[in-house]
Design an enzyme around this catalytic site. Structure first.
Site, PDB file in Angstrom:
ATOM      1  N   ARG A 128     -29.584  18.225  24.457  1.00 15.15           N
ATOM      2  CA  ARG A 128     -28.486  17.591  24.754  1.00 15.15           C
ATOM      3  C   ARG A 128     -29.047  16.110  24.851  1.00 15.15           C
ATOM      4  O   ARG A 128     -28.963  15.425  25.710  1.00 15.15           O
ATOM      5  CB  ARG A 128     -27.921  17.768  26.241  1.00 15.15           C
ATOM      6  CG  ARG A 128     -27.174  19.188  25.972  1.00 15.15           C
ATOM      7  CD  ARG A 128     -26.681  19.590  27.401  1.00 15.15           C
ATOM      8  NE  ARG A 128     -25.277  19.792  27.107  1.00 15.15           N
ATOM      9  CZ  ARG A 128     -24.476  20.256  28.061  1.00 15.15           C
ATOM     10  NH1 ARG A 128     -24.986  20.766  29.129  1.00 15.15           N
ATOM     11  NH2 ARG A 128     -23.232  20.787  27.797  1.00 15.15           N
ATOM     12  N   GLN A 133     -25.076  14.626  20.285  1.00 21.94           N
ATOM     13  CA  GLN A 133     -23.628  14.813  21.003  1.00 21.94           C
ATOM     14  C   GLN A 133     -22.408  15.446  20.179  1.00 21.94           C
ATOM     15  O   GLN A 133     -21.720  16.170  20.541  1.00 21.94           O
ATOM     16  CB  GLN A 133     -23.259  13.485  21.314  1.00 21.94           C
ATOM     17  CG  GLN A 133     -23.842  13.271  22.562  1.00 21.94           C
ATOM     18  CD  GLN A 133     -23.371  12.038  23.229  1.00 21.94           C
ATOM     19  OE1 GLN A 133     -22.746  10.963  22.530  1.00 21.94           O
ATOM     20  NE2 GLN A 133     -24.004  11.464  24.527  1.00 21.94           N
ATOM     21  N   ASP A 136     -22.966  19.191  20.200  1.00 27.86           N
ATOM     22  CA  ASP A 136     -22.757  19.958  21.480  1.00 27.86           C
ATOM     23  C   ASP A 136     -21.604  20.918  21.614  1.00 27.86           C
ATOM     24  O   ASP A 136     -20.747  20.492  22.511  1.00 27.86           O
ATOM     25  CB  ASP A 136     -23.062  18.864  22.425  1.00 27.86           C
ATOM     26  CG  ASP A 136     -23.602  19.466  23.916  1.00 27.86           C
ATOM     27  OD1 ASP A 136     -23.233  20.572  24.243  1.00 27.86           O
ATOM     28  OD2 ASP A 136     -23.700  18.542  24.847  1.00 27.86           O
ATOM     29  N   SER A 139     -20.716  21.133  25.437  1.00 29.42           N
ATOM     30  CA  SER A 139     -19.777  20.263  26.087  1.00 29.42           C
ATOM     31  C   SER A 139     -18.354  20.596  25.409  1.00 29.42           C
ATOM     32  O   SER A 139     -17.373  20.282  26.239  1.00 29.42           O
ATOM     33  CB  SER A 139     -20.444  19.160  25.718  1.00 29.42           C
ATOM     34  OG  SER A 139     -21.517  18.573  26.648  1.00 29.42           O
ATOM     35  N   TYR A 235     -30.143  19.055  34.069  1.00 26.88           N
ATOM     36  CA  TYR A 235     -29.351  20.011  34.481  1.00 26.88           C
ATOM     37  C   TYR A 235     -29.731  20.214  36.144  1.00 26.88           C
ATOM     38  O   TYR A 235     -30.627  19.851  36.687  1.00 26.88           O
ATOM     39  CB  TYR A 235     -29.808  21.443  33.969  1.00 26.88           C
ATOM     40  CG  TYR A 235     -29.141  21.507  32.779  1.00 26.88           C
ATOM     41  CD1 TYR A 235     -27.738  21.826  32.312  1.00 26.88           C
ATOM     42  CD2 TYR A 235     -29.865  21.597  31.372  1.00 26.88           C
ATOM     43  CE1 TYR A 235     -27.225  22.062  31.278  1.00 26.88           C
ATOM     44  CE2 TYR A 235     -29.336  21.568  30.227  1.00 26.88           C
ATOM     45  CZ  TYR A 235     -27.986  21.820  30.073  1.00 26.88           C
ATOM     46  OH  TYR A 235     -27.334  22.222  29.044  1.00 26.88           O
TER      47      TYR A 235
HETATM   48  P1  NAI Z   1     -23.672  23.076  33.832  1.00 26.03           P
HETATM   49  O1  NAI Z   1     -22.513  24.040  32.991  1.00 26.03           O
HETATM   50  O2  NAI Z   1     -25.016  23.744  33.847  1.00 26.03           O
HETATM   51  O3  NAI Z   1     -23.385  23.222  35.482  1.00 26.03           O
HETATM   52  C1  NAI Z   1     -22.285  22.610  35.861  1.00 26.03           C
HETATM   53  C2  NAI Z   1     -22.123  21.623  37.030  1.00 26.03           C
HETATM   54  O4  NAI Z   1     -22.580  22.477  38.210  1.00 26.03           O
HETATM   55  C3  NAI Z   1     -23.426  20.632  36.947  1.00 26.03           C
HETATM   56  O5  NAI Z   1     -22.930  19.381  37.012  1.00 26.03           O
HETATM   57  C4  NAI Z   1     -24.507  20.918  38.106  1.00 26.03           C
HETATM   58  O6  NAI Z   1     -24.957  20.140  38.583  1.00 26.03           O
HETATM   59  C5  NAI Z   1     -23.305  21.794  39.110  1.00 26.03           C
HETATM   60  N1  NAI Z   1     -23.907  22.523  40.162  1.00 26.03           N
HETATM   61  C6  NAI Z   1     -24.982  23.363  39.969  1.00 26.03           C
HETATM   62  N2  NAI Z   1     -25.356  23.729  41.196  1.00 26.03           N
HETATM   63  C7  NAI Z   1     -24.276  23.262  42.248  1.00 26.03           C
HETATM   64  C8  NAI Z   1     -24.248  23.298  43.466  1.00 26.03           C
HETATM   65  N3  NAI Z   1     -24.929  24.317  44.209  1.00 26.03           N
HETATM   66  N4  NAI Z   1     -23.020  22.668  44.173  1.00 26.03           N
HETATM   67  C9  NAI Z   1     -22.256  21.717  43.225  1.00 26.03           C
HETATM   68  N5  NAI Z   1     -22.608  21.646  41.865  1.00 26.03           N
HETATM   69  C10 NAI Z   1     -23.599  22.492  41.384  1.00 26.03           C
HETATM   70  O7  NAI Z   1     -23.839  21.723  33.611  1.00 26.03           O
HETATM   71  P2  NAI Z   1     -23.024  20.880  32.390  1.00 26.03           P
HETATM   72  O8  NAI Z   1     -21.644  20.467  32.631  1.00 26.03           O
HETATM   73  O9  NAI Z   1     -23.432  21.590  31.038  1.00 26.03           O
HETATM   74  O10 NAI Z   1     -23.869  19.510  32.248  1.00 26.03           O
HETATM   75  C11 NAI Z   1     -25.320  19.470  32.894  1.00 26.03           C
HETATM   76  C12 NAI Z   1     -25.801  18.261  32.505  1.00 26.03           C
HETATM   77  O11 NAI Z   1     -25.982  18.068  31.178  1.00 26.03           O
HETATM   78  C13 NAI Z   1     -25.282  16.896  33.040  1.00 26.03           C
HETATM   79  O12 NAI Z   1     -26.161  16.133  33.625  1.00 26.03           O
HETATM   80  C14 NAI Z   1     -24.599  16.329  31.802  1.00 26.03           C
HETATM   81  O13 NAI Z   1     -24.335  14.811  32.278  1.00 26.03           O
HETATM   82  C15 NAI Z   1     -25.691  16.644  30.849  1.00 26.03           C
HETATM   83  N6  NAI Z   1     -24.954  16.456  29.593  1.00 26.03           N
HETATM   84  C16 NAI Z   1     -25.688  15.553  28.626  1.00 26.03           C
HETATM   85  C17 NAI Z   1     -25.201  15.368  27.335  1.00 26.03           C
HETATM   86  C18 NAI Z   1     -25.822  14.528  26.422  1.00 26.03           C
HETATM   87  O14 NAI Z   1     -26.807  13.720  26.728  1.00 26.03           O
HETATM   88  N7  NAI Z   1     -25.687  14.682  25.059  1.00 26.03           N
HETATM   89  C19 NAI Z   1     -23.860  16.219  26.960  1.00 26.03           C
HETATM   90  C20 NAI Z   1     -23.355  17.056  27.975  1.00 26.03           C
HETATM   91  C21 NAI Z   1     -24.172  17.206  29.208  1.00 26.03           C
END
Ligand code: NAI
Length: 383
Positions: A128, A133, A136, A139, A235
């Site tokens: 990621r 992007q 992805d 996403s 993550y």
């Molecule tokens: P995911 O599907 O693994 O998890 C969903 C969400 O659940 C996350 O935000 C996580 O922090 C949250 N979570 C986990 N345990 C939890 C708890 N106990 N209580 C409340 N929330 C909780 O995550 P996703 O949506 O795939 O994205 C994860 C990360 O990747 C993020 O930091 C996002 O910004 C980053 N990202 C970066 C990209 C890039 O740079 N190209 C593209 C997409 C995502």
């Protein structure tokens, strides 16, 4: 080289890996495109549209797999428990598979990939990073799931989302609480807010507070030590049962006051954390709705049944699976963009580069010529 697009064989899967509008991007690179008959039908793309763009329609699945050097799929290998392994047996020895492969799910399927000397790239493993992007797929698909979750909840709720002041009286807006503000959660927040709900959200990663607020929602502060909840890759970490028990306790009041709770909390490679106990449902008003987007990873709610809608203590609990497939047209469009951009990285000088010369290719390469080469997957599965 010949690139094949089979009809998806996962039950009720309506997406297709490559839509007609993207065929030319592939043929321009010197690849011939074969598409299995009716492969795009579930998403609204007829065989005729593919032919117009220069693809050849192949009636037989066996022939399509047997003739292709590269297969593009949405759900393949372990991501298709129903037919994934059987499909691998139709592939040519030494060919290449690109798709969502659920790489951590099954040692047996990895063995099958290696044994058939298939080189495979898992779309889930694409790093990621900014440069990746547009590849992805996690996403793009999560975004669709978040959107759909907000709408499903709206349809199941015996109330309306927006505030209305009418001659017949005033309707107060619905309160929607989103737990987990990653890609899916943020889209659920945006969608619910757009329809008029009053939205709040919580995530263990404090970094998302501003993103939540920028969408017009309130970030719920709870007295949990969020130090160390986020790994270097962005993550969430697995925080252990004591942390989750305390989280359930602290979120109880917000959950009880919400008409809709959408949960998306996930920890990659682990079972989803349990954040809503059956006891918490008893505090919610009858008719309230929970949509558990983590249903396929074990569920964030105690009462979730994957693929089903159940009622417990008067609360409707929806455990949707494969939500992107319910919006097949746009899901296929976005996925086609993801997979063709990825192809642009791995297809070099007339062949697929499995030599790991590019970081994106290297991190997503799962098997190469008979061997499992992905170290994280190897160690996670103890191989
Ligand atoms: P995911 O599907 O693994 O998890 C969903 C969400 O659940 C996350 O935000 C996580 O922090 C949250 N979570 C986990 N345990 C939890 C708890 N106990 N209580 C409340 N929330 C909780 O995550 P996703 O949506 O795939 O994205 C994860 C990360 O990747 C993020 O930091 C996002 O910004 C980053 N990202 C970066 C990209 C890039 O740079 N190209 C593209 C997409 C995502």
């Amino acid at each position: 080289m010949i690139l094949g697009v089979p009809k998806e064989s996962y039950p009720d899967e309506r997406r297709v890996a490559l839509i007609p509008a993207f065929v030319e991007r592939v043929t321009k690179r010197g690849l011939e495109v074969l598409v299995q008959k009716d492969a795009g039908a579930g998403a609204g793309f007829s065989d005729h549209l593919y032919e117009e763009k220069g693809a050849r329609i192949i009636p037989s699945r066996r022939e399509l797999y047997g003739s292709s050097d590269v297969i593009l799929q949405v759900r393949a290998a372990a991501a298709n428990p129903a037919r994934g392994a059987a499909d691998l047996r139709l592939m040519k020895k030494g060919s290449v598979l690109i798709g969502l492969l659920d790489p951590y799910a099954s040692k047996e399927v990895l063995h099958e990939l290696a044994q058939r000397r298939i080189s495979s790239f898992a779309m889930e493993l694409i790093p990621r990073i900014t440069r990746a992007q547009d590849m992805d797929a996690l996403s793009s698909m999560a975004s669709i799931s978040g959107y759909r979750a907000a709408l499903m909840a709206a349809c199941a709720l015996p109330r309306m989302y927006p505030m209305l002041i009418t001659a017949a009286g005033t309707v107060v807006p619905a309160r929607v609480f989103v737990i987990g503000a990653g890609v899916a959660g943020l889209q659920a927040i945006a969608t619910a807010h757009r329809i008029g709900a009053v939205v709040s959200a919580y995530d263990v990663r404090p970094a998302v507070r501003e993103q939540v607020q920028s969408l017009g929602a309130k970030f719920i502060e709870i007295e949990l030590d969020s130090e160390g909840t986020e790994k270097n890759d962005g993550y969430a970490k697995d925080m252990g049962e004591e942390f989750y028990r305390r989280q359930r306790e602290l979120m109880g009041r917000v959950v009880a006051e919400s008409d809709v709770v959408i949960t998306t909390a996930a920890v990659p490679g682990k079972k989803a954390p349990l954040l809503i106990s059956e006891y918490m449902l008893k505090g919610m008003a009858p008719g309230s709705v929970i949509v558990d987007l983590a249903a396929e990873q074990g569920g964030n709610c105690d009462c979730t049944v994957p693929g089903e809608t159940v009622t417990r203590h008067g609360v409707t609990v929806i455990g949707p699976v494969n939500l992107p497939s319910t919006v097949p047209y746009h899901a296929s469009q976005l996925y086609s963009k993801n997979i063709t951009s990825f192809l642009g990285v791995v297809f070099k000088e007339g062949r697929v580069d499995t030599e790991c010369r590019d970081e994106i290719a290297c991190e997503s390469l799962l098997t190469r010529e008979g061997r499992l080469v992905h170290q994280k997957v190897q160690s996670a599965l103890g191989l």
